[in-house]
Design an enzyme around this catalytic site. Sequence first.
Site, mmCIF file in Angstrom:
data_model
loop_
_atom_site.group_PDB
_atom_site.id
_atom_site.type_symbol
_atom_site.label_atom_id
_atom_site.label_comp_id
_atom_site.label_asym_id
_atom_site.label_seq_id
_atom_site.Cartn_x
_atom_site.Cartn_y
_atom_site.Cartn_z
ATOM 1 N N GLU A 105 -6.997 -3.937 7.669
ATOM 2 C CA GLU A 105 -8.211 -3.457 7.164
ATOM 3 C C GLU A 105 -9.485 -4.122 7.177
ATOM 4 O OE1 GLU A 105 -6.799 -2.848 3.015
ATOM 5 O OE2 GLU A 105 -4.711 -3.027 3.531
ATOM 6 N N HIS A 148 -8.941 0.804 4.359
ATOM 7 C CA HIS A 148 -7.651 0.336 4.126
ATOM 8 C C HIS A 148 -6.566 1.323 5.263
ATOM 9 C CE1 HIS A 148 -4.004 -0.241 2.328
ATOM 10 N NE2 HIS A 148 -4.468 -0.673 1.004
#
EC number: 5.1.3.15
Length: 282
Positions: free
Chosen positions: A257, A155
Amino acid sequence: MTASIETRTFHDQPALVLRTPGGAQAVVSLLGAQVLSWTPAGGSEWLYLSPQARHDGSTPIRGGIPVCFPQFAALGRLPKHGLVRTRRWTVGEQRSGDDFALVTLTTSEDDASYAAWPQRFSAEITVIIEGERLGVELEVGNTGHAPFAFTAALHTYLRVGEVENARLEGLHGHEYRDAADNDRIKRDSGDALVVEAETDRVYHDVQRPLLLRDGGRSLGINVEGFPDVVVWNPWEQRCAQMPDLPANGFRHMLCVEAAAARHRIELDAGEQWYGRQTLIAL
């Protein structure tokens, strides 16, 4: 002179600091196996870490490169983004040479994770810095006796000068699910993605490199193993609802991400899977 790896305290948590003779540096927290800082050789910081992030383990650290496993977002019954972001990982391999430094952190199931997700697993994060490059690899192993399935992501919070002025290239023509618009399926038709409102997109089957232009600097983003790319920025209203982000935090970050989100990864007993994201300062 060779690269170095030093154990130190970072925001009251144990962390590893990787340095190369050329000036590259990264900080990896043992809490969540999370890269919190990366400065390439001759460059400036490329990761956004919220000044209001909590580092006490009570909540995931806001910024850097959180590890989402075995669930991405709320795509399942587990807590959002899975079970490993607030646990202490174990340091495994450490290696350094003339121009690189590498560390590996590991974790596996415990009583709490097994109660929520009754699977036997191993997870390993490998971080390497080399000149203008940062590589982060997630490897997952099924150590049980039955198949399991999971979603996952790295992330990555990228630091930008002003998000409205940043341009993300390479997603033209790709289909995506727009979570900011009732999960509608759309197709990207622009030469570059420019964030001008809340953005929460999962791009499917992205196989080519991406390029982020941020003022006078650029970042190449390469992914292996992860089939999807998530682009996220909470914008003003959502940002104001997050106690661990400053009011203007959304202006200086853009999440790009590496993810496996559209389809779950099926892993038989005894098998392993890996996915990697490589950032290259250009």
